[in-house]
Write an enzyme that holds these catalytic residues in place. Structure first.
Site, PDB file in Angstrom:
ATOM      1  N   GLY A   1       0.570  -1.358   0.056  1.00 36.92           N
ATOM      2  CA  GLY A   1      -0.021  -0.046   0.031  1.00 36.92           C
ATOM      3  C   GLY A   1       0.648   1.342  -0.072  1.00 36.92           C
TER       4      GLY A   1
ATOM      5  N   GLU B   1      -6.186   1.175   3.295  1.00 35.81           N
ATOM      6  CA  GLU B   1      -6.615   0.541   4.402  1.00 35.81           C
ATOM      7  C   GLU B   1      -5.356  -0.555   4.518  1.00 35.81           C
ATOM      8  OE1 GLU B   1      -9.060   1.137   6.254  1.00 35.81           O
ATOM      9  OE2 GLU B   1     -10.313   2.421   5.086  1.00 35.81           O
TER      10      GLU B   1
ATOM     11  N   CYS C   1      -6.867  -7.352   9.918  1.00 35.72           N
ATOM     12  CA  CYS C   1      -6.087  -6.193  10.367  1.00 35.72           C
ATOM     13  C   CYS C   1      -6.163  -5.857  11.699  1.00 35.72           C
ATOM     14  CB  CYS C   1      -6.305  -5.282   9.237  1.00 35.72           C
ATOM     15  SG  CYS C   1      -8.137  -4.945   9.312  1.00 35.72           S
TER      16      CYS C   1
HETATM   17  P1  NAP Z   1      -1.410  -7.724  -0.230  1.00 41.75           P
HETATM   18  O1  NAP Z   1      -0.091  -8.592  -0.426  1.00 41.75           O
HETATM   19  O2  NAP Z   1      -0.733  -6.218  -0.015  1.00 41.75           O
HETATM   20  O3  NAP Z   1      -2.629  -7.615  -1.403  1.00 41.75           O
HETATM   21  C1  NAP Z   1      -3.592  -6.889  -1.239  1.00 41.75           C
HETATM   22  C2  NAP Z   1      -3.924  -6.669  -2.662  1.00 41.75           C
HETATM   23  O4  NAP Z   1      -3.104  -5.962  -3.485  1.00 41.75           O
HETATM   24  C3  NAP Z   1      -4.311  -7.955  -3.476  1.00 41.75           C
HETATM   25  O5  NAP Z   1      -5.282  -7.877  -4.622  1.00 41.75           O
HETATM   26  C4  NAP Z   1      -2.824  -8.014  -4.289  1.00 41.75           C
HETATM   27  O6  NAP Z   1      -2.571  -8.919  -5.715  1.00 41.75           O
HETATM   28  C5  NAP Z   1      -2.773  -6.535  -4.499  1.00 41.75           C
HETATM   29  N1  NAP Z   1      -1.488  -6.019  -4.981  1.00 41.75           N
HETATM   30  C6  NAP Z   1      -0.195  -6.601  -4.621  1.00 41.75           C
HETATM   31  N2  NAP Z   1       0.823  -5.902  -5.212  1.00 41.75           N
HETATM   32  C7  NAP Z   1       0.296  -4.954  -5.979  1.00 41.75           C
HETATM   33  C8  NAP Z   1       0.924  -3.947  -6.639  1.00 41.75           C
HETATM   34  N3  NAP Z   1       2.139  -3.536  -6.920  1.00 41.75           N
HETATM   35  N4  NAP Z   1       0.008  -3.075  -7.312  1.00 41.75           N
HETATM   36  C9  NAP Z   1      -1.367  -3.148  -7.091  1.00 41.75           C
HETATM   37  N5  NAP Z   1      -2.077  -4.142  -6.269  1.00 41.75           N
HETATM   38  C10 NAP Z   1      -1.108  -5.044  -5.850  1.00 41.75           C
HETATM   39  O7  NAP Z   1      -2.208  -7.874   1.136  1.00 41.75           O
HETATM   40  P2  NAP Z   1      -2.897  -9.388   1.482  1.00 41.75           P
HETATM   41  O8  NAP Z   1      -1.507 -10.398   1.838  1.00 41.75           O
HETATM   42  O9  NAP Z   1      -3.745  -9.655   0.442  1.00 41.75           O
HETATM   43  O10 NAP Z   1      -3.818  -8.980   2.535  1.00 41.75           O
HETATM   44  C11 NAP Z   1      -3.135  -9.029   4.003  1.00 41.75           C
HETATM   45  C12 NAP Z   1      -2.961  -7.569   4.300  1.00 41.75           C
HETATM   46  O11 NAP Z   1      -4.202  -6.714   4.062  1.00 41.75           O
HETATM   47  C13 NAP Z   1      -2.581  -7.547   5.937  1.00 41.75           C
HETATM   48  O12 NAP Z   1      -1.497  -6.592   5.974  1.00 41.75           O
HETATM   49  C14 NAP Z   1      -3.763  -6.855   6.631  1.00 41.75           C
HETATM   50  O13 NAP Z   1      -3.652  -6.140   7.847  1.00 41.75           O
HETATM   51  C15 NAP Z   1      -4.462  -6.123   5.354  1.00 41.75           C
HETATM   52  N6  NAP Z   1      -5.676  -5.766   5.642  1.00 41.75           N
HETATM   53  C16 NAP Z   1      -6.163  -4.630   5.964  1.00 41.75           C
HETATM   54  C17 NAP Z   1      -7.734  -4.288   6.334  1.00 41.75           C
HETATM   55  C18 NAP Z   1      -8.194  -2.861   6.651  1.00 41.75           C
HETATM   56  O14 NAP Z   1      -9.274  -2.402   6.356  1.00 41.75           O
HETATM   57  N7  NAP Z   1      -7.050  -2.006   7.119  1.00 41.75           N
HETATM   58  C19 NAP Z   1      -8.533  -5.115   6.083  1.00 41.75           C
HETATM   59  C20 NAP Z   1      -7.844  -6.421   5.540  1.00 41.75           C
HETATM   60  C21 NAP Z   1      -6.740  -6.766   5.408  1.00 41.75           C
HETATM   61  P3  NAP Z   1      -2.302 -10.387  -5.438  1.00 41.75           P
HETATM   62  O15 NAP Z   1      -3.079 -11.174  -4.556  1.00 41.75           O
HETATM   63  O16 NAP Z   1      -1.983 -10.819  -6.725  1.00 41.75           O
HETATM   64  O17 NAP Z   1      -1.031 -10.026  -4.595  1.00 41.75           O
END
Ligand code: NAP
Length: 465
Positions: A220, A235, A269
């Protein structure tokens, strides 16, 4: 040209659940082109029709909750019960958006408050931004997609959605439901694929004026620089603390800590990660917590008796295992758990005496680990709670209003729960993080504010002759 595919596996047993197209920049280009038409249709659609589509989506989600909950559990490794609960939650978000769609409005402006405004009347209103780019994670795949798609449609936008690579099937199912209940085809485009390909192309696309991202801090925090001139809502992750004071109700607090610490195997999260315990209460809390943690059933997410599902993949389980081992090598004491169960499951783990300047105390664990940290004064507890780079939700259990007020004022978080764990979230509240937990707020009404632009209409009276 033939498209490559992504295989979707059940994280618990590795079995194939499905297969989707691995979209990239070309598919994003096509989706955005379609969404231009969708945005025009949605902007012209009356509020009552947008509201009706959202209401019917909510209804259909409720009807299909069991099957869709199963699909979510199969893709994400959360339990079937958690999957069903998530579908019902998503239905609630759509219902809320249906209601909000009917009350998106501005107000009149008293232009004549200044001499220069004499003879003018007017108002401000909200207009949709056009195309919303939505990128979602795998851990709450449907409800967090709902938190982006429902307000975007309520506000009259089109959406291009890039779901997580592990959980694309429920996103496609949601799209199918929305089209079935009358959403114009071009108004919701789902591009399955990898984040660094499809996600990156969506973030960079110059025709997408607003990107809303939920995911890790690591990904992010890079996005605003890549996005160029557009609004980006983030988020991100957390390391949520709950403070247990000497006047806390230990029985209530223990049950809430277990529910908030191990739901979705700690992959939320706002999972309870740190429990800050008034030193004199430590033994009492440990005695109450350990039997509750021991009683949790870790196993196949699709079995009804399972309380704690699995980690999202083998690499995530390896990471949790090595985090526990390294914390133990630093002198921590295990109170329960600490071991792997099979391929991707990890025993719910309770640990104390952890290093306070790194690891579990500072970073996001994103696994079934809860750490107990002692403190002496409430000021100290709040300082420890605030000491991480994160700031999503925090909680405090206390019987004293002055302690609750002190914590509420001084905890540097997006939300403070009094007599509850930080894992509580209502879908109507402004939800989001401070510090490196994010920028912007979700919660339907607040997301609508981010997904609309203000316009002022000012009318100058002119003489009749
Ligand atoms: P992530 O690896 O950051 O992936 C989130 C989304 O971003 C996925 O669709 C991912 O695609 C995409 N993505 C990855 N690299 C990207 C790039 N360079 N450009 C644009 N999009 C990209 O996170 P995650 O492992 O799925 O989720 C877990 C994280 O989310 C934890 O840190 C958790 O705390 C956080 N989270 C936060 C909230 C909140 O409301 N604050 C809620 C839920 C989760 P791919 O799947 O293909 O990698």
């Amino acid at each position: 040209m033939s498209l490559s595919h992504l295989v979707v596996n059940n994280p618990y047993n590795g079995e194939k659940v499905g297969e989707v197209v691995a979209g990239g920049a070309a598919e994003i280009e096509t989706a955005v082109a379609c969404a231009h038409t969708g945005a025009e249709l949605m902007a012209a659609m009356p509020a009552h029709q947008r509201s009706s589509i959202l209401t019917h989506t909510a209804g259909q989600l409720r009807t299909e909750a069991t099957e869709l909950g199963y699909l979510i559990a199969s893709e994400s490794g959360k339990t079937w019960n958690e999957g069903i609960a998530e579908v019902k939650r998503a239905a609630g978000i759509f219902q809320l958006a249906a209601e909000e769609a009917r009350r998106i409005h501005g107000e009149t402006l008293p232009f004549d408050a200044f001499e220069t405004g004499e003879g003018r009347t007017g108002y401000w209103l909200r207009e949709p931004v056009g195309i919303v780019g939505a990128i979602t994670p795998w851990n709450v795949p449907l409800a967090l997609a709902a938190h982006k798609i429902a307000p975007a449609i309520a506000a009259g936008n089109a959406v291009v959605h890039k779901p997580a690579e592990q959980t694309p099937l429920n996103a496609l199912k949601l799209q199918e439901i929305m089209l079935h209940v009358g959403l114009p085809m071009t108004a919701l485009q789902v591009v399955t694929g990898l984040g660094e390909e499809a996600g990156d192309a969506l973030v960079r696309h110059s025709d997408v004026p607003f990107v809303t991202f939920t995911g890790s801090r690591a990904v992010g925090m890079q996005l605003p620089a890549r996005a160029g001139y557009k609004r980006v809502a983030l988020e991100l992750g957390g390391n949520s603390p709950v403070i247990i004071t000497e006047s806390a109700n230990i029985k209530t607090a223990s049950a809430a800590i277990v529910a908030g610490g191990y739901a979705v195997a700690g992959q939320l999260c706002i999972s309870v990660q740190r429990v800050l315990v008034q030193r004199t209460m430590m033994k009492q809390l440990v005695d109450a917590l350990v039997p509750l943690v021991e009683a949790l059933v870790t196993g196949d997410p699709l079995e009804a008796k399972t309380n704690v599902g699995c980690l999202i993949d083998v690499a995530a389980c390896d990471r949790i295992e090595s985090l526990v081992h390294s914390t133990m090598r630093s002198g921590a004491a295990l109170l329960y758990g600490g071991f792997r169960i099979g391929r991707t499951s990890f025993a719910p783990t309770l640990i104390t005496d952890i290093p306070t300047d790194r690891g579990l105390a500072m970073d996001e664990a994103f696994g079934p680990i809860v750490a107990l940290l002692p403190y002496d004064t409430l000021e100290q507890a709040v300082a420890i709670a605030n000491a991480t780079p994160y700031g999503l939700n925090a909680g405090i259990f206390t019987g004293q209003i002055s302690q609750a007020e002190y914590a509420a004022r001084n905890l540097n978080f997006g939300a403070v729960m009094i007599n509850d764990v930080p894992s509580f979230r209502s879908d109507l509240m402004p939800y989001g993080g401070r510090k490196q937990s994010g920028i912007g707020r979700e919660g339907v009404r607040f997301a609508i504010e981010e997904m609309t632009e203000l316009k002022v209409i000012c009318s100058k009276s002119i003489s009749l002759n």
